[in-house]
Motif scaffolding. Structure first.
Motif, PDB file in Angstrom:
ATOM      1  N   ARG A 124      67.626  44.389  -1.530  1.00 21.73           N
ATOM      2  CA  ARG A 124      69.091  44.555  -1.317  1.00 21.73           C
ATOM      3  C   ARG A 124      69.750  43.300  -1.496  1.00 21.73           C
ATOM      4  O   ARG A 124      71.141  43.436  -2.271  1.00 21.73           O
ATOM      5  N   ALA A 125      69.266  42.201  -1.561  1.00 28.10           N
ATOM      6  CA  ALA A 125      69.607  40.915  -2.208  1.00 28.10           C
ATOM      7  C   ALA A 125      70.140  40.930  -3.700  1.00 28.10           C
ATOM      8  O   ALA A 125      71.072  40.086  -4.098  1.00 28.10           O
ATOM      9  N   ALA A 126      69.335  41.903  -4.520  1.00 32.23           N
ATOM     10  CA  ALA A 126      69.819  41.669  -5.891  1.00 32.23           C
ATOM     11  C   ALA A 126      71.259  42.345  -6.101  1.00 32.23           C
ATOM     12  O   ALA A 126      71.912  41.833  -6.967  1.00 32.23           O
ATOM     13  N   PHE A 127      71.877  42.983  -4.921  1.00 31.72           N
ATOM     14  CA  PHE A 127      73.281  43.525  -5.062  1.00 31.72           C
ATOM     15  C   PHE A 127      74.061  42.477  -4.338  1.00 31.72           C
ATOM     16  O   PHE A 127      75.318  43.017  -4.532  1.00 31.72           O
ATOM     17  N   TRP A 128      73.542  41.537  -3.854  1.00 31.80           N
ATOM     18  CA  TRP A 128      74.528  40.555  -3.275  1.00 31.80           C
ATOM     19  C   TRP A 128      75.956  40.352  -4.110  1.00 31.80           C
ATOM     20  O   TRP A 128      75.750  40.000  -5.161  1.00 31.80           O
ATOM     21  N   PRO A 129      77.218  40.196  -3.512  1.00 29.79           N
ATOM     22  CA  PRO A 129      77.222  40.197  -2.212  1.00 29.79           C
ATOM     23  C   PRO A 129      77.654  41.748  -1.623  1.00 29.79           C
ATOM     24  O   PRO A 129      78.126  41.734  -0.484  1.00 29.79           O
ATOM     25  N   PHE A 130      77.869  42.801  -2.675  1.00 27.45           N
ATOM     26  CA  PHE A 130      78.017  43.921  -2.062  1.00 27.45           C
ATOM     27  C   PHE A 130      76.763  44.680  -1.943  1.00 27.45           C
ATOM     28  O   PHE A 130      76.413  45.753  -2.668  1.00 27.45           O
ATOM     29  N   ARG A 131      76.142  44.690  -0.945  1.00 29.23           N
ATOM     30  CA  ARG A 131      74.738  45.067  -0.767  1.00 29.23           C
ATOM     31  C   ARG A 131      74.993  46.654  -0.266  1.00 29.23           C
ATOM     32  O   ARG A 131      75.873  46.817   0.631  1.00 29.23           O
ATOM     33  N   PRO A 132      73.922  47.506  -0.857  1.00 29.92           N
ATOM     34  CA  PRO A 132      74.100  48.931  -0.322  1.00 29.92           C
ATOM     35  C   PRO A 132      73.810  49.057   1.240  1.00 29.92           C
ATOM     36  O   PRO A 132      72.754  48.298   1.641  1.00 29.92           O
ATOM     37  N   LYS A 133      74.600  49.970   2.072  1.00 31.62           N
ATOM     38  CA  LYS A 133      74.163  49.826   3.266  1.00 31.62           C
ATOM     39  C   LYS A 133      73.456  51.418   3.636  1.00 31.62           C
ATOM     40  O   LYS A 133      73.719  52.214   2.836  1.00 31.62           O
ATOM     41  N   LEU A 134      72.634  51.024   4.533  1.00 31.65           N
ATOM     42  CA  LEU A 134      72.006  52.301   5.170  1.00 31.65           C
ATOM     43  C   LEU A 134      72.863  53.391   5.728  1.00 31.65           C
ATOM     44  O   LEU A 134      73.562  52.842   6.791  1.00 31.65           O
ATOM     45  N   LEU A 135      72.832  54.472   5.275  1.00 32.36           N
ATOM     46  CA  LEU A 135      73.599  55.491   5.853  1.00 32.36           C
ATOM     47  C   LEU A 135      73.133  56.177   7.197  1.00 32.36           C
ATOM     48  O   LEU A 135      71.975  56.339   7.176  1.00 32.36           O
TER      49      LEU A 135
END
Length: 733
Positions: free
Chosen positions: A335-346
């Motif tokens: 998830r760090a690759a998407f920082w600062p908009f990390r995908p959240k677990l639904l």
């Protein structure tokens, strides 16, 4: 299910850490070797016109005979010194010193000149440059020498085949640095906008750059071994193609990875899910482009034939990088690759597997597009087709029958200016004669025919040592004969690269063959003529081959006949529209005198092969969703979840090809516009509206004759009620 049980302990250590680290280190090593090789491509690259020759043309055969009459592969450099008024006898005498200076450079055999023009306002030297000399360096040396020794008030030019080749090489000089910098900068900015992340664009670009390093290493090795011919044209296209394709494949994988991260906390499990989901479309896309590019091997034009394996090698490396290096990086960073908009677990009750959009910020747009397609499918696809057909009408304005070499270079060129000066004071074809190979017994008759042609200024039989056969004291009295053949040089009245000169070559071929059926007419002009003719023939041969190959691959992928046929037709119409708009732009906005004869073929191969990528991305996902939910709901779902990915991929590819426009070569500028505009047209109109609307209108029969066409997929399928297809099935999260 507790989050602690989602995947982590079921993924062994070697898969979580060892494999990703090994893959990243392996690619680092490959890039460390391939990167420096970029600067060595000049060792195995040539912009010599011979590398573009048609393999079986008359000019090629004539060149082979011409080589038997000379001791070296010398290229003539034509020096023109021009004044506004006539040269004085003293000035003409002083130019004898310049001849000595030129001979002291020892670039080749004997320097011819000074030759004054009839109006005495210009002087010409012919300086042969041997094959051992670097053309670019030799011309640079000639220009410096002539400029320093020419009388005051004169203009100096170095032109002819050597001068034009040197300026063409200089124009290609931006291939290594500027082109790559512009392309990577454009892609980086687009990725920043798409992902709103700092790290992910860097990782995607690293994947593309490492793929390019591997491609360069592979191409360098093939060229070094003599398997392929590499020139500046294919070198520039290679860089753009690899960057664009690798980024496209990366976008597809990242979209799937982001979806997977909303269903698991385990980054390795997410990578495996994304890899399995994206493997087939990425492999199918890459294989389609590779096979389409290899169809260029059917070309009779060496430049086309050379580009096929060069570009295919690049796509192969892009494919491997997207399926190995990028997943490894994602497995390490998660998830760090998407920082600062990390995908959240639904939450579990909000998950509908694999139905997340994949790209933030585009949910509303693609939902609206799906709504339009479901409400008015026939109106949408009919309007789209009509718009494309109107744009395709400009196709008849495309003048793709070749352009003079002096128009190829779009920046200031001493050689181009020199050709103009040469035409003002001498026979414009000086220094680039037409060459006629004839039987010894027919030599005199053939020579008379050549001299009688209105487009020929002068002609002579060649004696020993490339000296004209004349009646002058000390000159040879008999021609040089090799294997029963003689050589005739004919200076054309028009510039060697002009359309008028090509007409003269056509006339000469008819006239001399009436006397000697085995006679051959070659030279610079004949080569250009045969190249254009062969390129137009290649267009007719290769286009059907590429279409059949792509159709076959789509049938295998989609397990259908109807869908692949419609997809191929949509790509063809899109290509025609792109070419029609390009013709209008070239003629009316850019003011180009025409287009290279290979432009339509290259435009077709890249647009169709790369356009099929988006077909595959869309329809493979549509089929996947149709199996679960039925055809029409599956079309809407596939459109929504791939819309952002395809649009982003199209913009990236268009931007990378547009970067070719920074190289001041007409062919590359035209190709850049055709592909960039065509990709955007394909992405925005064809893949977003035409294909989904047409498929939606046809319904389950789109999958004929597969089982899906008869059963219409999963339990969610039901008969369509016009205009009321529920979009509630399209995820809103």
């Amino acid at each position: 299910m507790k989050r602690t049980k989602v995947g982590r302990e079921r993924v062994p250590f070697w898969l979580r850490w060892l494999v990703p680290v090994v893959l990243v280190l392996a690619w680092l090593g490959l890039a460390g070797v391939g990167g420096p090789t970029f600067g060595r491509l000049d060792e195995v690259s040539s912009n010599d016109q011979a590398s573009f020759l048609p393999a079986s043309a008359e000019a090629t055969e004539a060149q082979d005979w011409q080589a038997k009459f000379r001791d070296s592969d010398e290229v003539p450099g034509i020096i023109v010194i021009e004044k506004n008024e006539a040269f004085t006898p003293q000035q003409l005498g002083g130019l004898g010193t310049l001849k000595t200076d030129l001979e002291n450079l020892k670039l080749g055999s004997t320097v011819i000149g000074p030759i004054p023009s009839k109006d005495a306002k210009a002087v010409q030297f012919v300086v042969p440059i041997g094959s051992s000399a670097e053309i670019k360096d030799a011309v640079k040396e000639l220009r410096a020498t002539v400029k320093g020794a020419a009388p005051e008030g004169t203009q100096t030019f170095v032109t002819g085949p050597a001068g034009l080749a040197a300026d063409l090489t200089a124009a290609f000089g931006g291939i290594d640095g500027i082109l790559l910098l512009v392309a990577l900068s454009a892609v980086f900015v687009i990725l920043l906008v798409v992902y709103r992340s700092l790290l992910l664009p860097v990782m995607v670009l690293l994947t593309s750059v490492f793929a390019l390093c591997a491609a360069i290493l592979l191409v360098f090795g093939m060229a070094k071994a003599g398997w392929i011919q590499l020139n500046g044209q294919s070198q520039g296209i290679l860089s753009i193609l690899v960057i664009g394709a690798a980024t496209d494949y990366a976008l597809l994988f990242v979209a799937r990875f982001r979806e997977a991260l909303t269903h698991t906390t385990n980054r390795t499990a997410a990578v495996l899910t994304a890899w399995k989901a994206s493997f087939e479309p990425i492999l199918a896309s890459g294989a389609t482009v590779i096979i389409a590019l290899l169809c260029l091997l059917f070309s009779d034009l060496n430049s086309n034939k050379a580009l096929g394996p060069v570009a295919a090698a690049g796509i192969l490396c892009a494919l491997f990088a997207a399926l190995t290096l990028l997943p490894a990086l994602m497995a390490l960073f998660g998830r760090a690759a998407f920082w600062p908009f990390r995908p959240k677990l639904l939450p579990a009750d909000q998950r509908e597997p694999e139905l997340v959009t994949g790209l933030e910020g585009q949910k509303g747009l693609w939902r609206a597009t799906g709504s339009l397609v479901s409400r008015r499918p026939r109106t949408v696809w009919v309007a789209s087709v009509l718009l494309l057909l109107v744009a395709a009408g400009g196709l008849f304005q495309l003048k793709a029958n070749g352009v003079p070499q002096t128009d190829v270079i779009l920046t200031a060129s001493n050689a181009v200016d020199g050709q103009d000066a040469l035409a003002r004071h001498f026979d414009a074809g000086s220094g680039s004669p037409a060459v006629v190979v004839a039987d010894q017994g027919k030599a005199v008759e053939v020579l008379d025919k050549v001299k009688a042609d209105d487009g020929v200024g002068e002609a002579y039989l060649l004696g020993r040592g490339s000296v004209p056969v004349t009646g002058a004291p000390g000159a040879p009295t008999t021609p040089d004969v090799r294997d029963g053949k003689v050589l005739i040089n004919a200076t054309l009245k028009n510039a060697a690269d002009s359309l008028e000169a090509e007409e003269t070559i056509k006339a000469l071929r008819t006239e001399v063959k009436a006397v000697d059926p085995s006679a051959l007419v070659g030279g610079v002009t004949a080569t250009a003529l045969d190249t254009n003719t062969t390129a137009q023939h290649d267009l007719v041969v290769i286009i059907p081959v590429v279409l059949v190959v792509i159709l076959f691959i789509l049938m295998l992928l989609l397990r259908s006949i109807v869908a692949p046929v419609l997809l191929v037709l949509s790509v063809v119409v899109s290509y025609a529209a792109a070419l029609g708009v390009s013709a209008f732009v070239f003629n009316n906005l850019f003011g180009f005198p025409g287009a290279d004869a290979t432009v339509p073929l290259f435009g077709f191969v890249f647009l169709v092969a790369l356009g099929v990528d988006y077909n595959i991305f869309l329809m493979s996902r549509v089929r996947e969703e149709s199996l679960k939910h039925g055809t029409r709901p599956g079309i809407l779902r596939g459109l929504v979840v791939t819309g952002g990915v395809i649009t982003s991929a199209g913009v990236v590819l268009a931007a990378t090809f547009a970067a070719l426009g920074v190289i001041p070569i007409m062919f590359l500028v035209q190709l850049a516009f055709i592909v960039a505009f065509g990709v955007l047209l394909d992405t925005v109109l064809v893949r977003s509206l035409l294909v989904p609307a047409l498929a939606y209108d046809i319904g389950p029969k789109i999958w004929w004759p597969s089982k899906l066409g008869r059963t219409d997929g999963g339990t969610a399928a039901r008969p369509r009620q016009p205009g009321v297809e529920p979009l509630e099935e399209v995820p809103s999260h």
